[in-house]
Write a protein that holds these residues in place. Sequence first.
Motif, mmCIF file in Angstrom:
data_model
loop_
_atom_site.group_PDB
_atom_site.id
_atom_site.type_symbol
_atom_site.label_atom_id
_atom_site.label_comp_id
_atom_site.label_asym_id
_atom_site.label_seq_id
_atom_site.Cartn_x
_atom_site.Cartn_y
_atom_site.Cartn_z
ATOM 1 N N ALA A 82 0.703 -3.857 2.461
ATOM 2 C CA ALA A 82 0.586 -4.949 1.500
ATOM 3 C C ALA A 82 1.949 -5.531 1.155
ATOM 4 C CB ALA A 82 -0.115 -4.451 0.240
ATOM 5 N N ILE A 83 2.966 -4.672 1.006
ATOM 6 C CA ILE A 83 4.310 -5.156 0.706
ATOM 7 C C ILE A 83 4.836 -6.010 1.860
ATOM 8 C CG2 ILE A 83 6.710 -4.473 0.337
ATOM 9 C CD1 ILE A 83 5.613 -1.942 -1.050
ATOM 10 N N ALA A 84 4.708 -5.497 3.071
ATOM 11 C CA ALA A 84 5.250 -6.196 4.245
ATOM 12 C C ALA A 84 4.499 -7.478 4.555
ATOM 13 C CB ALA A 84 5.226 -5.262 5.454
ATOM 14 N N GLY A 85 3.232 -7.557 4.124
ATOM 15 C CA GLY A 85 2.429 -8.726 4.448
ATOM 16 C C GLY A 85 2.233 -9.699 3.305
ATOM 17 N N ASP A 86 2.803 -9.395 2.149
ATOM 18 C CA ASP A 86 2.602 -10.255 0.985
ATOM 19 C C ASP A 86 3.349 -11.576 1.149
ATOM 20 O OD1 ASP A 86 1.685 -10.071 -2.092
ATOM 21 O OD2 ASP A 86 3.618 -11.115 -1.963
ATOM 22 N N PRO A 87 2.729 -12.709 0.807
ATOM 23 C CA PRO A 87 3.399 -14.003 0.989
ATOM 24 C C PRO A 87 4.727 -14.128 0.246
ATOM 25 C CG PRO A 87 1.053 -14.314 0.556
ATOM 26 C CD PRO A 87 1.334 -12.862 0.344
ATOM 27 N N VAL A 88 4.854 -13.479 -0.910
ATOM 28 C CA VAL A 88 6.092 -13.549 -1.680
ATOM 29 C C VAL A 88 7.119 -12.562 -1.158
ATOM 30 C CG1 VAL A 88 7.093 -13.248 -3.995
ATOM 31 C CG2 VAL A 88 4.844 -14.317 -3.735
ATOM 32 N N LEU A 89 6.649 -11.448 -0.597
ATOM 33 C CA LEU A 89 7.549 -10.345 -0.259
ATOM 34 C C LEU A 89 7.859 -10.223 1.227
ATOM 35 C CD1 LEU A 89 5.784 -7.641 -2.479
ATOM 36 C CD2 LEU A 89 7.721 -9.104 -3.109
ATOM 37 N N VAL A 131 6.356 8.620 -0.389
ATOM 38 C CA VAL A 131 5.343 8.649 -1.446
ATOM 39 C C VAL A 131 4.530 7.363 -1.433
ATOM 40 C CG1 VAL A 131 4.993 8.687 -3.950
ATOM 41 C CG2 VAL A 131 6.622 10.262 -2.904
ATOM 42 N N LEU A 132 5.189 6.235 -1.119
ATOM 43 C CA LEU A 132 4.466 4.965 -1.091
ATOM 44 C C LEU A 132 3.445 4.924 0.037
ATOM 45 C CD1 LEU A 132 7.162 4.349 -2.704
ATOM 46 C CD2 LEU A 132 6.907 1.993 -1.905
ATOM 47 N N GLY A 133 3.631 5.775 1.037
ATOM 48 C CA GLY A 133 2.739 5.768 2.188
ATOM 49 C C GLY A 133 1.818 6.974 2.259
ATOM 50 N N ARG A 134 1.725 7.751 1.183
ATOM 51 C CA ARG A 134 0.849 8.931 1.199
ATOM 52 C C ARG A 134 -0.572 8.541 0.811
ATOM 53 N NH1 ARG A 134 2.993 13.981 1.767
ATOM 54 N NH2 ARG A 134 5.286 14.118 1.748
ATOM 55 N N ILE A 135 -1.526 8.974 1.634
ATOM 56 C CA ILE A 135 -2.951 8.812 1.358
ATOM 57 C C ILE A 135 -3.546 10.204 1.239
ATOM 58 C CG2 ILE A 135 -5.149 7.905 2.180
ATOM 59 C CD1 ILE A 135 -3.582 5.838 3.773
ATOM 60 N N ASP A 136 -4.060 10.500 0.049
ATOM 61 C CA ASP A 136 -4.543 11.859 -0.230
ATOM 62 C C ASP A 136 -3.459 12.887 0.100
ATOM 63 O OD1 ASP A 136 -7.030 10.922 -1.073
ATOM 64 O OD2 ASP A 136 -7.842 10.962 0.963
ATOM 65 N N GLY A 137 -2.212 12.514 -0.140
ATOM 66 C CA GLY A 137 -1.108 13.451 0.050
ATOM 67 C C GLY A 137 -0.489 13.442 1.429
ATOM 68 N N THR A 138 -1.060 12.728 2.383
ATOM 69 C CA THR A 138 -0.564 12.702 3.761
ATOM 70 C C THR A 138 0.064 11.352 4.072
ATOM 71 O OG1 THR A 138 -2.292 14.244 4.459
ATOM 72 C CG2 THR A 138 -1.180 12.991 6.185
ATOM 73 N N PHE A 139 1.275 11.371 4.629
ATOM 74 C CA PHE A 139 1.954 10.120 4.931
ATOM 75 C C PHE A 139 1.266 9.386 6.077
ATOM 76 C CE2 PHE A 139 5.046 7.663 7.414
ATOM 77 C CZ PHE A 139 5.480 6.778 6.433
ATOM 78 N N ASP A 140 1.094 8.077 5.885
ATOM 79 C CA ASP A 140 0.530 7.203 6.905
ATOM 80 C C ASP A 140 1.389 5.941 6.939
ATOM 81 O OD1 ASP A 140 -0.883 5.462 8.512
ATOM 82 O OD2 ASP A 140 -2.827 5.860 7.589
ATOM 83 N N VAL A 173 -2.360 1.477 -9.078
ATOM 84 C CA VAL A 173 -0.934 1.741 -8.875
ATOM 85 C C VAL A 173 -0.389 0.789 -7.822
ATOM 86 C CG1 VAL A 173 0.774 3.463 -8.195
ATOM 87 C CG2 VAL A 173 -1.191 4.146 -9.562
ATOM 88 N N ARG A 174 -1.147 0.614 -6.753
ATOM 89 C CA ARG A 174 -0.709 -0.304 -5.694
ATOM 90 C C ARG A 174 -0.488 -1.710 -6.257
ATOM 91 N NH1 ARG A 174 -4.491 0.863 -2.186
ATOM 92 N NH2 ARG A 174 -5.881 -0.912 -2.467
ATOM 93 N N GLN A 175 -1.420 -2.158 -7.096
ATOM 94 C CA GLN A 175 -1.279 -3.482 -7.682
ATOM 95 C C GLN A 175 -0.071 -3.560 -8.604
ATOM 96 O OE1 GLN A 175 -3.374 -6.100 -6.825
ATOM 97 N NE2 GLN A 175 -1.763 -7.281 -7.834
ATOM 98 N N MET A 176 0.184 -2.491 -9.356
ATOM 99 C CA MET A 176 1.331 -2.463 -10.260
ATOM 100 C C MET A 176 2.643 -2.563 -9.483
ATOM 101 S SD MET A 176 2.303 0.459 -13.087
ATOM 102 C CE MET A 176 2.471 1.739 -11.818
ATOM 103 N N VAL A 177 2.733 -1.871 -8.364
ATOM 104 C CA VAL A 177 3.937 -1.941 -7.537
ATOM 105 C C VAL A 177 4.124 -3.353 -6.994
ATOM 106 C CG1 VAL A 177 5.038 -1.118 -5.421
ATOM 107 C CG2 VAL A 177 3.868 0.506 -6.937
ATOM 108 N N LEU A 178 3.066 -3.943 -6.459
ATOM 109 C CA LEU A 178 3.169 -5.295 -5.915
ATOM 110 C C LEU A 178 3.544 -6.306 -6.991
ATOM 111 C CD1 LEU A 178 0.044 -5.230 -3.569
ATOM 112 C CD2 LEU A 178 2.428 -5.340 -2.840
ATOM 113 N N ASP A 179 2.937 -6.178 -8.160
ATOM 114 C CA ASP A 179 3.257 -7.101 -9.246
ATOM 115 C C ASP A 179 4.712 -6.969 -9.674
ATOM 116 O OD1 ASP A 179 0.687 -8.097 -9.265
ATOM 117 O OD2 ASP A 179 -0.001 -6.840 -10.922
#
Length: 666
Positions: free
Chosen positions: A344-351, A327-336, A300-306
């Motif tokens: 990954a979004i904030a650090g991606d070379p394109v994004l 929701v984008l920041g939930r890990i096992d249901g807990t926001f982080d 899912v993470r890869q699909m969002v980035l793509d």
Amino acid sequence: MTSLGATAIENGIHFAVWSSSARRLLVSIFDDTGTREIDRLELNPEGEGVHALFVPSLVAGTRYGFRADGDYAPERGLWFDPDKLLADPYAVKIDRPYQYHWRLAAKRNEGADTASLMPKAVARNLPQPLSIQTPLFRPGGLIYELNVRSFTKLHPDIPEAQRGTLAALAHPAVIEHLQRLGVSAVELMPITASIDERHLPPLGLSNAWGYNPVTFMALDPRLAPGGLKELRDTVATLREAGIGTILDLVFNHTGESDRLGPTLSLRGLDAQAYYRHMPDGRLANDTGTGNTLACDHPVVRQMVLDTLRHFVRHAGVDGFRFDLAPVLGRIDGTFDPDAPLLQAIAGDPVLADRVLIAEPWDIGPNGYQLGNFRPPYLEWNDCYRDDVRRFWRGDAGAIGALATRLAGSSDVFGRTGQPVSRTVNFIAAHDGMTLADIVAYEKKHNAANGEQNRDGHNDNLSWNNGVEGETDDLEIARARFGDQCALLATLFASRGTIMLTAGDEFGRTQKGNNNAYAQDNAITWLDWARRDEALEQYAASLSAMRRAFPALSDTHFLTGEPPDGSDVPDVAWLTETGAPLGEADWNDPARHRLVMILGDSGGGRLAVLVNGDRRQCVFTLPVRDGYEWRPAIEAQAIDLARPLPGRSVNFMIERGIETARAGKGS
């Protein structure tokens, strides 16, 4: 991992789709009309969940869909049914819109094949990626939120065949309107392919907002009949006019809804992986829409980035607004806030240099996360919205909260020691009452939505001057106009990024409907013919003033000290008499007046005079030798020796006397 989707290459098409638990995956090939299945081929497992097949002789333009077979046990998150034609999650084009039909939600062996009900994905060669340009939008600018269809559907200057489409946004009349308002970037409500919720068609309603996606890259053919090229060309035309484009994207849920919803794509491919489930096997519902995407899953993470990279590379957009972003920041249901996807979004070379805006709440556990995202994410600030409404409604003790919001909400965004605000200030948005309705309706009026007025927020912090809704009473009309002016002036006087929803600058109304998502009709279509041109001119004047005085859009938190190169403090808070606001003033529940004087690095000052009292008042400003105060907006005939009207915001700019005289004579 192999590139997913349908890739048209020399001599054929390469199909690839991911599922970790399907026993068989197939691709259905359709004729040029998309109505007749001409072949059904099994894909080969290639490892790591990827199933792929190269089909020679197929060409770009081929229509297709996937099918998956395996166990059918919804209670365990398994929905495999080869009679369900499935949309490719990586489709970049579909041949018609999605339409809800009960057979799309039928259980296995209880419904016929759904190919006749489903749009077909269209394999195509993507254009060469654009040369990536620096986003035009910068924090502190003006975002203009708009719904493509409702914004242009009734516009008299746009050719009828083009109304309601992305191409209409490139029309000279639209460009002129946006430039006149000083818009930095348009924020387009969802334009990707979506489906109506199942309860709407029986009511004769349809989803007008688009927050119910099926495929994430494919544009809705109703909004973009010209496909990706139409978006690309529109973005380019807006950019030539100095206006950026931000896409509002939904990665928190899909239109497959709850266990009774349709099987359209991800559910039929691998619901266990694509969606979050509760320990008892039920679909998690942090969104209130029946399902929640598992954004902590690598696929899912890869699909969002793509998807994000796709819209930057092939459409040139400036950035993105993320619906229900926790929701984008939930890990096992807990926001982080340091969740892998957010990082990954904030650090991606394109994004990395794109505009990233979070709606910082969902309805899941600990779903309210305002102020908790990391830079560079900007955040919709509902504290701003609510505190500004409370002040102008006349609530006691609201003066301190108003000052905090005017100054950039350091209480929210300065908690971690950051020197700048990440606020997106707004008074009204697509959901909730319009600006005009805030001052005309104390209660929501949602009967047209077919839910007996149960839907939508009950606490709108709104008010009415007289009888709710329309009135011919001149005094009531004047009071409502004045309140709209005060709300707009407060927004444009606020530090940080600001957002205006399309039509609020000229008094659009939804007749008190605060949840008009299902009203693809005159309730949401902007009435250009009856717009309030006086209010529109005032909004344009406010925007021009804001651009002329950069301290208003500065995102740094105020200190009360002079900025570098100046001997003027960056802010002073005064009473209407010109005295500094003291502790007793801040704590006075009856106080509804204040003066904010902003200083800039060049030594200039701007005074924002706020009179939230219904009574008129004479304001006194501190005077410096060699300087004088003049109205910052020429339309305001302000004389500080005379009382300023109640429930108003006025602006005075301090200029050197000789400079002011030279400007007057030039």
